[in-house]
Scaffold this motif. Structure first.
Motif, PDB file in Angstrom:
ATOM      1  N   SER A  63       3.537  -3.082   3.696  1.00  0.00           N
ATOM      2  CA  SER A  63       4.756  -3.471   4.399  1.00  0.00           C
ATOM      3  C   SER A  63       5.776  -4.185   3.521  1.00  0.00           C
ATOM      4  O   SER A  63       6.906  -4.391   3.943  1.00  0.00           O
ATOM      5  N   VAL A  64       5.414  -4.560   2.311  1.00  0.00           N
ATOM      6  CA  VAL A  64       6.319  -5.332   1.453  1.00  0.00           C
ATOM      7  C   VAL A  64       7.344  -4.409   0.800  1.00  0.00           C
ATOM      8  O   VAL A  64       6.991  -3.448   0.124  1.00  0.00           O
ATOM      9  N   PHE A  73       8.863  -7.889   4.842  1.00  0.00           N
ATOM     10  CA  PHE A  73       7.433  -7.638   4.986  1.00  0.00           C
ATOM     11  C   PHE A  73       7.043  -7.878   6.433  1.00  0.00           C
ATOM     12  O   PHE A  73       7.850  -8.331   7.248  1.00  0.00           O
ATOM     13  N   THR A  74       5.818  -7.556   6.763  1.00  0.00           N
ATOM     14  CA  THR A  74       5.323  -7.706   8.124  1.00  0.00           C
ATOM     15  C   THR A  74       4.153  -8.681   8.131  1.00  0.00           C
ATOM     16  O   THR A  74       3.242  -8.553   7.319  1.00  0.00           O
ATOM     17  N   LEU A  89      12.711 -16.398  -4.074  1.00  0.00           N
ATOM     18  CA  LEU A  89      11.534 -16.093  -4.880  1.00  0.00           C
ATOM     19  C   LEU A  89      10.279 -16.324  -4.064  1.00  0.00           C
ATOM     20  O   LEU A  89      10.129 -17.362  -3.421  1.00  0.00           O
ATOM     21  N   LEU A  90       9.387 -15.358  -4.103  1.00  0.00           N
ATOM     22  CA  LEU A  90       8.114 -15.479  -3.401  1.00  0.00           C
ATOM     23  C   LEU A  90       7.122 -16.253  -4.251  1.00  0.00           C
ATOM     24  O   LEU A  90       7.213 -16.239  -5.485  1.00  0.00           O
ATOM     25  N   PRO A  91       6.158 -16.916  -3.620  1.00  0.00           N
ATOM     26  CA  PRO A  91       5.107 -17.577  -4.403  1.00  0.00           C
ATOM     27  C   PRO A  91       4.358 -16.547  -5.251  1.00  0.00           C
ATOM     28  O   PRO A  91       4.236 -15.379  -4.877  1.00  0.00           O
ATOM     29  N   GLU A  96       0.012  -8.380  -0.410  1.00  0.00           N
ATOM     30  CA  GLU A  96      -0.437  -7.737   0.823  1.00  0.00           C
ATOM     31  C   GLU A  96      -1.893  -8.068   1.114  1.00  0.00           C
ATOM     32  O   GLU A  96      -2.706  -8.174   0.203  1.00  0.00           O
ATOM     33  N   GLY A  97      -2.205  -8.244   2.385  1.00  0.00           N
ATOM     34  CA  GLY A  97      -3.563  -8.522   2.797  1.00  0.00           C
ATOM     35  C   GLY A  97      -3.962  -9.986   2.696  1.00  0.00           C
ATOM     36  O   GLY A  97      -5.082 -10.344   3.019  1.00  0.00           O
TER      37      GLY A  97
END
Length: 145
Positions: A63-64, A73-74, A89-91, A96-97
């Motif tokens: 989903s990303v 994303f979901t 910025l993402l960590p 995913e998961g």
């Protein structure tokens, strides 16, 4: 009334006022005391758009979608899904998961606009609240401590 009687009355009155104030605060904050909602809880609660809250669950596989600093994303609890949009910025450990908690606003179209994204910090850690809710649904089978 004696001096001790007046003091006792004053102390009892002050304790009653403090107890009443604490009770009113807890009553007013009863929905905000929860650290986060899962997508299923959010659907059941039917929160009004524009509400600021936290959502927790797993990042759904596949989903990303990244477009520069914009990320979609979901978040799922394997029962319900919630689309999330985030700019920034993402960590480093976001993937995913994995478990995630996002803080932000629920939009009118039912999507979630995140202000911050928190990811778990190693492969064995899962926030207790996330783990408990996923265990209740029979989804997450992590190690017992």
């Amino acid at each position: 009334m004696t001096r001790k009687g007046k003091r006792l009355t004053l102390i009892i009155g002050a304790l009653a006022v403090l107890g009443l104030a604490a009770g009113l605060m807890l009553f007013a904050l009863r929905d905000n005391i929860i650290f986060f909602y899962t997508p299923s809880e959010l659907a059941q609660k039917q929160v009004a758009p524009g509400a600021r809250l936290r959502i927790g669950g797993l990042v759904k596989e596949g989903s990303v979608v990244k477009n520069g600093k914009d990320v979609a994303f979901t978040v799922t609890d394997k029962t319900k899904d919630l689309a999330v949009a985030y700019t920034g910025l993402l960590p480093d450990l976001f993937r995913e998961g994995q478990g995630v908690v996002v803080d932000g606003l629920l939009q009118t179209d039912g999507k979630f606009k995140a202000d911050s994204v928190l990811a778990k910090h190693d492969e064995r850690y899962m926030p207790r609240d996330v783990a408990d809710k996923l265990k209740q649904q029979g989804v997450w089978q992590g190690e017992k401590k």
